[in-house]
Design a protein around this motif. Structure first.
Motif, short mmCIF file in Angstrom:
data_model
loop_
_atom_site.label_atom_id
_atom_site.label_comp_id
_atom_site.label_asym_id
_atom_site.label_seq_id
_atom_site.Cartn_x
_atom_site.Cartn_y
_atom_site.Cartn_z
N THR A 122 0.85 -1.18 0.00
CA THR A 122 0.00 0.00 0.00
C THR A 122 0.89 1.24 0.00
OG1 THR A 122 -0.07 0.25 2.41
CG2 THR A 122 -1.61 -1.32 1.43
N ALA A 123 0.26 2.39 0.14
CA ALA A 123 1.04 3.62 0.21
C ALA A 123 1.79 3.74 1.52
CB ALA A 123 0.11 4.83 0.06
N LYS A 124 1.58 2.79 2.44
CA LYS A 124 2.23 2.88 3.74
C LYS A 124 3.20 1.73 4.02
CE LYS A 124 -1.49 5.52 5.93
NZ LYS A 124 -2.46 5.59 7.05
N ALA A 125 2.90 0.52 3.55
CA ALA A 125 3.77 -0.60 3.88
C ALA A 125 3.40 -1.80 3.04
CB ALA A 125 3.65 -0.95 5.37
N ALA A 126 4.25 -2.84 3.12
CA ALA A 126 3.95 -4.13 2.53
C ALA A 126 3.24 -4.98 3.58
CB ALA A 126 5.23 -4.82 2.06
N PRO B 136 8.81 3.69 -11.78
CA PRO B 136 7.54 4.34 -11.43
C PRO B 136 7.53 4.75 -9.96
CG PRO B 136 7.16 2.32 -12.67
CD PRO B 136 8.61 2.34 -12.33
N VAL B 137 7.00 5.92 -9.67
CA VAL B 137 6.86 6.40 -8.30
C VAL B 137 5.54 5.86 -7.76
CG1 VAL B 137 6.70 8.41 -6.80
CG2 VAL B 137 8.14 8.49 -8.84
N LYS B 138 5.63 4.94 -6.81
CA LYS B 138 4.43 4.33 -6.27
C LYS B 138 4.71 3.82 -4.86
CE LYS B 138 5.57 -0.06 -8.54
NZ LYS B 138 5.10 -1.10 -9.48
N GLY B 139 3.66 3.29 -4.24
CA GLY B 139 3.80 2.69 -2.93
C GLY B 139 4.32 3.64 -1.87
N VAL B 140 5.26 3.13 -1.05
CA VAL B 140 5.77 3.90 0.08
C VAL B 140 6.46 5.17 -0.37
CG1 VAL B 140 7.40 3.85 2.01
CG2 VAL B 140 5.99 1.84 1.53
N ARG B 141 7.26 5.09 -1.43
CA ARG B 141 8.00 6.28 -1.87
C ARG B 141 7.04 7.37 -2.36
NH1 ARG B 141 13.14 6.93 -2.21
NH2 ARG B 141 13.51 4.69 -2.02
N LYS B 142 5.99 6.99 -3.05
CA LYS B 142 5.01 7.97 -3.52
C LYS B 142 4.31 8.63 -2.34
CE LYS B 142 0.92 8.44 -6.48
NZ LYS B 142 0.01 7.72 -7.40
N ALA B 143 3.92 7.81 -1.36
CA ALA B 143 3.24 8.37 -0.18
C ALA B 143 4.17 9.29 0.60
CB ALA B 143 2.75 7.24 0.72
N LEU C 58 10.74 -2.64 16.39
CA LEU C 58 10.29 -1.69 15.36
C LEU C 58 11.28 -1.63 14.21
CD1 LEU C 58 8.85 1.82 16.00
CD2 LEU C 58 10.91 1.61 14.65
N VAL C 59 12.58 -1.51 14.53
CA VAL C 59 13.60 -1.41 13.49
C VAL C 59 13.71 -2.71 12.69
CG1 VAL C 59 16.07 -1.09 13.07
CG2 VAL C 59 14.89 0.35 14.75
N ALA C 60 13.68 -3.86 13.39
CA ALA C 60 13.79 -5.14 12.70
C ALA C 60 12.62 -5.38 11.77
CB ALA C 60 13.89 -6.27 13.73
N THR C 61 11.43 -5.06 12.22
CA THR C 61 10.23 -5.24 11.39
C THR C 61 10.26 -4.33 10.18
OG1 THR C 61 8.95 -5.81 13.36
CG2 THR C 61 7.70 -5.20 11.40
N ALA C 62 10.74 -3.11 10.35
CA ALA C 62 10.81 -2.16 9.24
C ALA C 62 11.79 -2.65 8.19
CB ALA C 62 11.22 -0.78 9.75
N ARG C 63 12.94 -3.17 8.61
CA ARG C 63 13.95 -3.64 7.65
C ARG C 63 13.45 -4.85 6.87
NH1 ARG C 63 19.34 -3.08 11.52
NH2 ARG C 63 19.56 -0.80 11.30
N GLU C 64 12.58 -5.65 7.48
CA GLU C 64 12.01 -6.81 6.79
C GLU C 64 10.85 -6.42 5.89
OE1 GLU C 64 10.85 -9.44 9.88
OE2 GLU C 64 12.90 -9.93 10.51
N GLY C 65 10.44 -5.16 5.95
CA GLY C 65 9.32 -4.70 5.14
C GLY C 65 7.98 -5.20 5.63
N LYS C 66 7.87 -5.52 6.92
CA LYS C 66 6.64 -6.09 7.47
C LYS C 66 5.90 -5.13 8.39
CE LYS C 66 7.64 -9.99 5.49
NZ LYS C 66 6.90 -10.42 4.27
N THR C 67 6.28 -3.87 8.39
CA THR C 67 5.61 -2.90 9.26
C THR C 67 4.14 -2.76 8.86
OG1 THR C 67 7.68 -1.69 9.54
CG2 THR C 67 5.64 -0.55 10.13
N SER C 68 3.26 -2.84 9.83
CA SER C 68 1.82 -2.70 9.55
C SER C 68 1.45 -1.23 9.40
CB SER C 68 1.00 -3.33 10.67
OG SER C 68 1.15 -2.57 11.86
N PRO C 69 0.42 -0.93 8.61
CA PRO C 69 -0.01 0.47 8.49
C PRO C 69 -0.40 1.09 9.83
CG PRO C 69 -0.95 -0.85 6.73
CD PRO C 69 -0.29 -1.81 7.67
N ALA C 70 -0.95 0.27 10.74
CA ALA C 70 -1.37 0.80 12.04
C ALA C 70 -0.18 1.32 12.83
CB ALA C 70 -2.09 -0.29 12.84
#
Length: 485
Positions: A50-54, A259-266, A382-394
């Motif tokens: 999404t525009a926030k995370a995978a 293409p500019v999309k997803g997290v980078r676009k947001a 928080l840092v480990a989850t972000a590096r794995e690309g698993k951060t939730s939008p919440a």
């Protein structure tokens, strides 16, 4: 029970959910199943961005995968069916699944597929007013088709803007290209962009689409002859010389377009919105953090911190929280609609994290009430989850203040931009050995520079200065974590 009702109960459809707050679309990154695979309730079937995370999506049904409606790389609107499951595979043969849409096919279908009986419109603009004009006569052999006049409303929809006031008729160009009431060739935005990328003037193209609309094929056809030099001109063109001999390099051949999309676009949209909405002020302070760095080493040996990630960022975060506790007015947001300042009795501390998909800022909820071990644990997760690309939008919503650790890149400091809706962001620079006056003598001390950006609507210069000075004071003498905390 009718046959249609029975089929609806047997073949359960799973729609693209809104996995964030108000998201409207998501891109399918990867399918973990295929038609014919057995799935169970809660099994992850795909990963979407999404525009926030995978985010990984679990299926809520037991059964056999009947159909995947979209391929990987396709962006799908929230609420659209993406997969169907046969919950009773023993009931007999299932109907043949439809063809899965791939990105090129989805784009082509969006640009060219039009329902019969109405004119072409852009997605999201609605149908153009129906016309009572006759269809264009079939052209004679060798004579270009002359399009029917197009209404100003349709012309505006094709051009991506509202209908202008009626204007004087414009004489079509001699080559027969579709021209609307405002004298602009008729083409949808994707086709218009394609022509721009290929360097083709739409006014020179003879349209083949309905109602005189220029299609992708028309643009490609116009570009094909332009790509090959004319025989007569070939003799006048000098023999190409190797770039090493001339020093001239073909830049286009050495460029990549993504293409500019997803997290980078947001992120880009959020930063632009923040920069031009909140009046930023940035202040700097250089501080001796030698005692803090010693405390970091001691905490690493503390049994209560065993197994936790202890680093300078942890103590910077704690110092920031202590300073906010001393100056709670900084923890606020601006409500433009209500023309109110919202003061918050909780601190959701954001940590900017660089990921392969772009910069994200997940936050630790109620960080101000957590103990140091709790803060270390959540910061590490928080840092480990972000590096794995698993951060939730919440995890990326509801932040109040943020820390960005630019020091890990060897950068001294910067002027960080606020996250939308937040009041302040602290940049933590690199810690370096520098000559410093300590107890009346010049010594080598570990020094860093902090930069605090804040929303000047919420925080005036005095309050912002006091906040930054208190953060520095805690880092200079970390025993204040106890006396002030």
């Amino acid at each position: 029970m009718t046959a249609s009702t029975a089929n609806a109960q047997r073949f359960r459809e799973f729609k693209m959910p809104d996995v964030g707050e108000g998201l409207t679309e998501a891109e399918i990154l990867k399918w973990y199943v295929k038609p014919g695979d057995t799935v169970t309730d809660g099994q992850v079937v795909c990963e979407v961005e999404t525009a926030k995370a995978a985010v990984e999506l679990p299926i809520p049904y037991d059964g056999v995968v009947h159909e995947l409606n979209f391929g990987e790389g396709v962006t799908v609107d929230v609420g659209t069916v993406i997969i169907s499951v046969d919950t009773d595979p023993g009931a007999g043969p299932a109907p043949a699944p439809a063809k899965v849409q791939t990105p090129p096919e989805a784009a082509k279908a969006e640009e060219e597929a039009e329902p019969q009986g109405r004119q072409a419109v852009l997605v999201g603009y609605g149908a153009a007013p129906s016309s009572t004009k006759r269809r264009a006569r079939k052209p004679q052999a060798g004579v270009p088709a002359q399009p029917e006049p197009v209404s100003a409303a349709l012309q505006a929809e094709l051009n991506g803007r509202t209908a202008p006031a009626p204007a004087a008729p414009v004489t079509p160009v001699a080559n027969g290209a579709g021209v609307g009431a405002v004298g602009r060739p008729l083409a949808k935005p994707p086709v218009r962009k394609l022509a721009k990328d290929l360097g083709i003037d739409l006014a020179t193209i003879v349209p083949s689409g309905p109602d005189g609309i220029i299609t992708r094929e028309d643009v490609h056809a116009a570009a094909a002859p332009a790509a090959a030099p004319a025989p007569a001109a070939a003799a006048a063109v000098p023999t190409p010389v190797a770039p090493a001999e001339t020093g001239v390099v073909n830049a286009a051949a050495r460029e990549r377009r993504v293409p500019v999309k997803g997290v980078r676009k947001a992120t880009a949209q959020a930063m632009v919105s923040s920069a031009f909405t909140a009046p930023h002020v940035t202040e700097f302070i250089t501080v001796d953090v030698t005692r803090t760095m010693k405390l970091v080493q001691e905490l690493k040996q503390d049994p209560d911190m065993a197994g936790l990630r202890v680093n300078p960022l942890l103590l910077v975060a704690r110092a920031f929280l202590v300073a906010i506790k001393r100056h709670p007015e900084v923890n606020a947001s601006w409500d433009e609609a209500q023309q109110e300042i919202v003061y918050k009795d909780y601190v959701n501390l954001g940590i900017a994290a660089a990921t392969p998909r772009g910069l994200i800022v997940p936050n630790i909820k109620d960080a101000g009430v957590k103990t140091l071990p709790q803060l270390a644990e959540e910061l590490g997760e928080l840092v480990a989850t972000a590096r794995e690309g698993k951060t939730s939008p919440a995890a990326m919503t509801g932040g109040t203040v943020t820390i960005t650790n630019v020091g890990v890149f060897g950068v001294d400091t910067g002027t960080p931009i606020l996250n939308p809706g937040e009041s302040a962001i602290l940049a933590f620079g690199a810690v370096k050995l520098q000559p410093w006056v300590h107890k009346g003598k010049v010594k080598a001390r570990q020094v860093t520079t902090l930069a605090l950006s804040f929303d000047h609507r919420l925080i005036d210069g005095e309050l912002g200065s006091k906040l930054l000075a208190d953060i520095a004071a805690v880092l200079e003498r970390p025993k204040r974590l106890i006396t002030w905390g």
